[in-house]
Design a protein around this motif. Structure first.
Motif, PDB file in Angstrom:
ATOM      1  N   ARG A  66      44.813  33.553  16.973  1.00 42.92           N
ATOM      2  CA  ARG A  66      44.089  33.452  18.221  1.00 42.92           C
ATOM      3  C   ARG A  66      44.626  34.523  19.166  1.00 42.92           C
ATOM      4  NH1 ARG A  66      45.383  28.580  16.216  1.00 42.92           N
ATOM      5  NH2 ARG A  66      47.523  28.704  17.007  1.00 42.92           N
ATOM      6  N   GLU A  67      43.615  34.874  20.131  1.00 44.93           N
ATOM      7  CA  GLU A  67      43.735  36.261  20.966  1.00 44.93           C
ATOM      8  C   GLU A  67      44.833  35.705  21.902  1.00 44.93           C
ATOM      9  OE1 GLU A  67      40.303  35.083  24.273  1.00 44.93           O
ATOM     10  OE2 GLU A  67      39.731  35.949  22.483  1.00 44.93           O
ATOM     11  N   GLY A  99      42.717  39.245  13.907  1.00 47.16           N
ATOM     12  CA  GLY A  99      43.453  39.776  14.956  1.00 47.16           C
ATOM     13  C   GLY A  99      44.650  40.571  14.406  1.00 47.16           C
ATOM     14  N   VAL A 131      39.631  42.211  21.152  1.00 54.16           N
ATOM     15  CA  VAL A 131      39.590  41.029  21.860  1.00 54.16           C
ATOM     16  C   VAL A 131      40.651  40.968  23.127  1.00 54.16           C
ATOM     17  CG1 VAL A 131      38.937  39.484  20.016  1.00 54.16           C
ATOM     18  CG2 VAL A 131      41.525  40.041  20.280  1.00 54.16           C
ATOM     19  N   VAL A 155      40.890  44.035  16.395  1.00 53.38           N
ATOM     20  CA  VAL A 155      39.925  43.241  15.445  1.00 53.38           C
ATOM     21  C   VAL A 155      39.681  43.946  14.329  1.00 53.38           C
ATOM     22  CG1 VAL A 155      37.890  41.596  15.185  1.00 53.38           C
ATOM     23  CG2 VAL A 155      39.064  41.483  17.313  1.00 53.38           C
ATOM     24  N   GLN A 254      34.091  44.350  24.871  1.00 52.02           N
ATOM     25  CA  GLN A 254      33.998  42.775  24.640  1.00 52.02           C
ATOM     26  C   GLN A 254      33.287  42.150  25.595  1.00 52.02           C
ATOM     27  OE1 GLN A 254      37.383  40.031  25.304  1.00 52.02           O
ATOM     28  NE2 GLN A 254      36.968  38.963  23.303  1.00 52.02           N
ATOM     29  N   ASP A 261      32.681  35.198  20.001  1.00 52.12           N
ATOM     30  CA  ASP A 261      33.632  35.356  18.622  1.00 52.12           C
ATOM     31  C   ASP A 261      33.873  36.988  18.688  1.00 52.12           C
ATOM     32  OD1 ASP A 261      31.512  36.607  16.440  1.00 52.12           O
ATOM     33  OD2 ASP A 261      30.478  35.593  18.095  1.00 52.12           O
ATOM     34  N   SER A 262      34.855  37.154  17.944  1.00 51.25           N
ATOM     35  CA  SER A 262      35.712  38.394  17.975  1.00 51.25           C
ATOM     36  C   SER A 262      34.885  39.445  17.228  1.00 51.25           C
ATOM     37  CB  SER A 262      36.999  38.184  17.018  1.00 51.25           C
ATOM     38  OG  SER A 262      36.645  38.216  15.633  1.00 51.25           O
TER      39      SER A 262
END
Length: 342
Positions: A66-67, A99, A131, A155, A254, A261-262
């Motif tokens: 996760r970011e 990621g 991200v 990403v 972004q 979503d990424s």
């Protein structure tokens, strides 16, 4: 817990020298990989990573689920014997998640132009997606200590998965071109744009305005910077609105995506280009290839300065300082062949 500093062994990313062996974590074993091309390259069986750093003594390849994770789910220590060719660090990793980032280890000696900081998670200079955690703080990045939870992360993007449906450049003669210069967000951010609320200020919002552009009779749009920038690179209390603070030259910004979503920014940017071309409108990009958001010697460590400061930037005779020909704190060393090599 046992500690293991052998090259090629996976562990967590906390600490500058030793690494703890992970508990009950199964990870694919990285192979040597190839030094070319730079950045992440997707194959059917995995991803090849290649990074340039002449003076690094060690490089870690980090993966995140996760970011905003405070620690990577797995870390691959690149063996300088197996995973290094000349000044290129590389590895082939099967079954990776999107990621990723790097830690680079080496001397911190600003007078020699060396600014390695293994406590910082670094963006891949040649990644195609980024991200940004909601907790990202430019001020926090400038402080000492680990920044994994708040760091921007690269990403992995597989270009072959997108269907361009035969799209190609229009190549209209310049003498027949009428250009509309615009800011992607500003063009549709206000309700009076008529764009649906969820798409305002995004690449998708621009698609909704194509009929309006056709009515104006324009034949090309020139977009102010659309690649990932640091919106916090500005005076206190302000926001960097215009985007002249790039940090990833190949990743769409972004915040200009309506999708959370990424891969949203990458897909929406391509959708926008394809839609504009179908409408007979060319796309011109205002690119910023003279400086980065890392600023001067007081700025944050986001990517380039902690990978190869001497290669990526023009430095003063006292190599503790950056040549500021751009007026923004630093100047990219575009004469170095590695800086924009992809």
């Amino acid at each position: 817990m046992p500690y293991d500093v052998r090259p090629g062994v996976q562990g967590d990313a906390v600490g500058a020298v030793a690494r703890r062996a992970p508990e009950a974590v199964t990870v694919p074993i990285a192979k040597a990989g190839r030094s070319s091309p730079l950045g992440p390259t997707v194959y059917s069986s995995g991803v090849n990573f290649s990074l340039y750093s002449r003076d690094a003594l060690r490089v870690d390849l980090l993966f995140f689920d996760r970011e905003d994770d405070s620690r990577p789910s797995r870390t691959i220590f690149l063996d300088p014997v197996v995973n290094r060719t000349n000044h290129y660090w590389h590895a082939f990793v099967p079954g990776v998640q999107p990621g990723h980032g790097f830690r680079a280890y080496g001397p911190y000696d600003p007078s020699s132009g060396l600014r390695f900081d293994p406590t910082k998670v670094l963006l891949d200079p040649y990644g195609r997606g980024v991200v940004v955690p909601k907790s990202y703080s430019r001020e926090a990045v400038q402080q000492k200590g680990d920044n994994a939870a708040t760091a921007m992360k690269s990403v992995i993007v597989d270009p072959s998965l997108y269907d361009w449906e035969g799209d190609s450049p229009i190549n209209r003669p310049p003498t027949h071109t009428i250009v509309y210069e615009m800011h992607v967000k500003g063009f549709t951010a206000h309700p009076n744009s008529g764009v649906s609320e969820g798409n305002r200020g995004t690449f998708r919002g621009l698609i909704e305005k194509i009929p309006y552009l056709q009515e104006l009779g324009i034949s090309a749009v020139e977009l102010l910077p659309v690649f990932q920038f640091d919106r916090q690179d500005c005076p206190p209390g302000r926001v960097n609105y215009w985007g002249y603070a790039p940090i990833s030259f190949f990743a769409p910004h972004q915040a200009y995506s309506s999708r959370p979503d990424s891969l949203g920014p990458v897909d929406e940017f391509r959708d926008m280009v394809k839609a504009l071309h179908r409408a007979g409108i060319e796309v011109i990009l205002d690119v910023v290839f003279n400086h980065t958001a890392e600023g001067d010697h007081r700025g944050p460590t986001l990517s380039f300065r902690a990978l190869d400061n001497n290669a990526y930037y023009v430095l003063e005779p006292d190599r503790s300082y950056y040549s500021n020909f751009s007026g923004t704190g630093n100047t990219l060393n575009a004469n170095h062949p590695i800086v924009f090599d992809e």
